[in-house]
Scaffold this motif. Sequence first.
Motif, mmCIF file in Angstrom:
data_model
loop_
_atom_site.group_PDB
_atom_site.id
_atom_site.type_symbol
_atom_site.label_atom_id
_atom_site.label_comp_id
_atom_site.label_asym_id
_atom_site.label_seq_id
_atom_site.Cartn_x
_atom_site.Cartn_y
_atom_site.Cartn_z
ATOM 1 N N ALA A 27 0.823 -1.210 0.000
ATOM 2 C CA ALA A 27 0.000 0.000 0.000
ATOM 3 C C ALA A 27 0.859 1.263 0.000
ATOM 4 C CB ALA A 27 -0.945 -0.006 1.198
ATOM 5 N N SER A 28 2.008 1.224 0.656
ATOM 6 C CA SER A 28 2.916 2.376 0.656
ATOM 7 C C SER A 28 3.496 2.631 -0.727
ATOM 8 C CB SER A 28 4.072 2.145 1.634
ATOM 9 O OG SER A 28 3.608 2.073 2.942
ATOM 10 N N VAL A 29 3.753 1.563 -1.446
ATOM 11 C CA VAL A 29 4.328 1.672 -2.785
ATOM 12 C C VAL A 29 3.289 2.208 -3.771
ATOM 13 C CG1 VAL A 29 5.351 0.359 -4.688
ATOM 14 C CG2 VAL A 29 5.960 -0.186 -2.329
ATOM 15 N N GLU A 30 2.045 1.760 -3.623
ATOM 16 C CA GLU A 30 0.996 2.110 -4.587
ATOM 17 C C GLU A 30 0.385 3.484 -4.349
ATOM 18 O OE1 GLU A 30 -1.718 -1.179 -4.419
ATOM 19 O OE2 GLU A 30 -0.317 -2.517 -5.423
ATOM 20 N N GLY A 31 0.502 4.025 -3.150
ATOM 21 C CA GLY A 31 -0.005 5.364 -2.864
ATOM 22 C C GLY A 31 -1.405 5.380 -2.306
ATOM 23 N N PRO A 32 -1.948 6.589 -2.097
ATOM 24 C CA PRO A 32 -3.220 6.750 -1.384
ATOM 25 C C PRO A 32 -4.449 6.187 -2.096
ATOM 26 C CG PRO A 32 -2.456 8.855 -2.246
ATOM 27 C CD PRO A 32 -1.361 7.862 -2.483
ATOM 28 N N ASP A 33 -4.405 6.006 -3.395
ATOM 29 C CA ASP A 33 -5.568 5.507 -4.133
ATOM 30 C C ASP A 33 -5.578 3.988 -4.279
ATOM 31 O OD1 ASP A 33 -6.526 8.103 -4.512
ATOM 32 O OD2 ASP A 33 -5.355 8.363 -6.341
ATOM 33 N N THR A 34 -4.692 3.292 -3.592
ATOM 34 C CA THR A 34 -4.595 1.844 -3.719
ATOM 35 C C THR A 34 -5.810 1.135 -3.137
ATOM 36 O OG1 THR A 34 -3.220 -0.075 -3.311
ATOM 37 C CG2 THR A 34 -3.349 1.541 -1.537
ATOM 38 N N GLN A 35 -6.104 -0.017 -3.688
ATOM 39 C CA GLN A 35 -7.139 -0.886 -3.133
ATOM 40 C C GLN A 35 -6.514 -1.998 -2.286
ATOM 41 O OE1 GLN A 35 -9.863 -2.231 -6.151
ATOM 42 N NE2 GLN A 35 -10.347 -0.165 -6.792
ATOM 43 N N THR A 36 -5.194 -1.998 -2.187
ATOM 44 C CA THR A 36 -4.483 -2.978 -1.377
ATOM 45 C C THR A 36 -4.715 -2.667 0.097
ATOM 46 O OG1 THR A 36 -2.770 -3.196 -3.065
ATOM 47 C CG2 THR A 36 -2.202 -3.935 -0.848
ATOM 48 N N PRO A 37 -5.077 -3.675 0.899
ATOM 49 C CA PRO A 37 -5.304 -3.428 2.330
ATOM 50 C C PRO A 37 -4.057 -2.849 3.000
ATOM 51 C CG PRO A 37 -6.074 -5.619 1.712
ATOM 52 C CD PRO A 37 -5.320 -5.071 0.534
ATOM 53 N N ASP A 38 -4.255 -1.891 3.907
ATOM 54 C CA ASP A 38 -3.140 -1.238 4.571
ATOM 55 C C ASP A 38 -2.365 -2.179 5.479
ATOM 56 O OD1 ASP A 38 -1.644 1.206 5.099
ATOM 57 O OD2 ASP A 38 -2.451 1.022 7.131
ATOM 58 N N ASN A 39 -2.990 -3.256 5.940
ATOM 59 C CA ASN A 39 -2.319 -4.180 6.855
ATOM 60 C C ASN A 39 -1.677 -5.371 6.130
ATOM 61 O OD1 ASN A 39 -4.651 -5.515 6.146
ATOM 62 N ND2 ASN A 39 -5.188 -6.127 8.216
ATOM 63 N N LEU A 40 -1.592 -5.323 4.804
ATOM 64 C CA LEU A 40 -1.009 -6.415 4.033
ATOM 65 C C LEU A 40 0.494 -6.230 3.860
ATOM 66 C CD1 LEU A 40 -1.914 -8.882 1.982
ATOM 67 C CD2 LEU A 40 -1.117 -7.216 0.318
ATOM 68 N N LEU A 41 1.262 -7.257 4.213
ATOM 69 C CA LEU A 41 2.694 -7.293 3.953
ATOM 70 C C LEU A 41 2.965 -8.421 2.970
ATOM 71 C CD1 LEU A 41 4.151 -6.883 7.555
ATOM 72 C CD2 LEU A 41 4.204 -5.201 5.711
ATOM 73 N N ARG A 42 3.745 -8.144 1.956
ATOM 74 C CA ARG A 42 4.123 -9.158 0.969
ATOM 75 C C ARG A 42 5.506 -9.666 1.337
ATOM 76 N NH1 ARG A 42 6.256 -8.465 -4.932
ATOM 77 N NH2 ARG A 42 5.922 -10.554 -5.706
ATOM 78 N N VAL A 43 5.635 -10.978 1.484
ATOM 79 C CA VAL A 43 6.898 -11.588 1.884
ATOM 80 C C VAL A 43 7.406 -12.481 0.761
ATOM 81 C CG1 VAL A 43 8.014 -13.130 3.544
ATOM 82 C CG2 VAL A 43 6.253 -11.538 4.319
ATOM 83 N N SER A 44 8.658 -12.297 0.392
ATOM 84 C CA SER A 44 9.342 -13.176 -0.556
ATOM 85 C C SER A 44 10.471 -13.853 0.214
ATOM 86 C CB SER A 44 9.931 -12.378 -1.723
ATOM 87 O OG SER A 44 8.920 -11.731 -2.445
ATOM 88 N N VAL A 45 10.393 -15.178 0.338
ATOM 89 C CA VAL A 45 11.369 -15.917 1.137
ATOM 90 C C VAL A 45 12.538 -16.337 0.255
ATOM 91 C CG1 VAL A 45 11.731 -17.956 2.563
ATOM 92 C CG2 VAL A 45 9.586 -16.691 2.721
ATOM 93 N N GLY A 46 13.733 -16.076 0.753
ATOM 94 C CA GLY A 46 14.956 -16.399 0.030
ATOM 95 C C GLY A 46 15.582 -17.691 0.501
ATOM 96 N N ILE A 47 16.890 -17.772 0.383
ATOM 97 C CA ILE A 47 17.597 -19.015 0.677
ATOM 98 C C ILE A 47 18.278 -19.022 2.043
ATOM 99 C CG2 ILE A 47 17.945 -19.550 -1.758
ATOM 100 C CD1 ILE A 47 20.865 -18.569 -1.415
ATOM 101 N N GLU A 48 17.967 -18.033 2.890
ATOM 102 C CA GLU A 48 18.544 -18.020 4.222
ATOM 103 C C GLU A 48 18.030 -19.217 5.023
ATOM 104 O OE1 GLU A 48 17.962 -13.797 2.801
ATOM 105 O OE2 GLU A 48 16.676 -15.522 2.980
ATOM 106 N N ASN A 49 18.679 -19.499 6.128
ATOM 107 C CA ASN A 49 18.273 -20.601 6.997
ATOM 108 C C ASN A 49 16.848 -20.370 7.502
ATOM 109 O OD1 ASN A 49 17.956 -21.755 9.872
ATOM 110 N ND2 ASN A 49 19.673 -22.908 9.007
ATOM 111 N N VAL A 50 15.993 -21.373 7.349
ATOM 112 C CA VAL A 50 14.583 -21.234 7.706
ATOM 113 C C VAL A 50 14.401 -20.927 9.189
ATOM 114 C CG1 VAL A 50 14.178 -23.712 8.063
ATOM 115 C CG2 VAL A 50 12.276 -22.222 7.416
#
Length: 62
Positions: A27-50
């Motif tokens: 939502a921070s990236v898309e700006g004030p007119d976004t329809q993305t919920p403000d409490n949504l975090l997108r996580v991309s998991v890498g190869i670090e130790n789980v």
Amino acid sequence: MEIAAKLRLFTRATSLGGTESLIEHRASVEGPDTQTPDNLLRVSVGIENVDDLLADLGQALE
């Protein structure tokens, strides 16, 4: 978003197809007119130790 700021292993960034773990408050990236919920975090998991990633998420959520 407070949780994302507390993470130590996750980088706050948009996924660029790398191998590192990332977190993004869309939502921070898309700006004030976004329809993305403000409490949504997108996580991309890498190869670090789980266990390290889970511990980092756990401490951020406390």
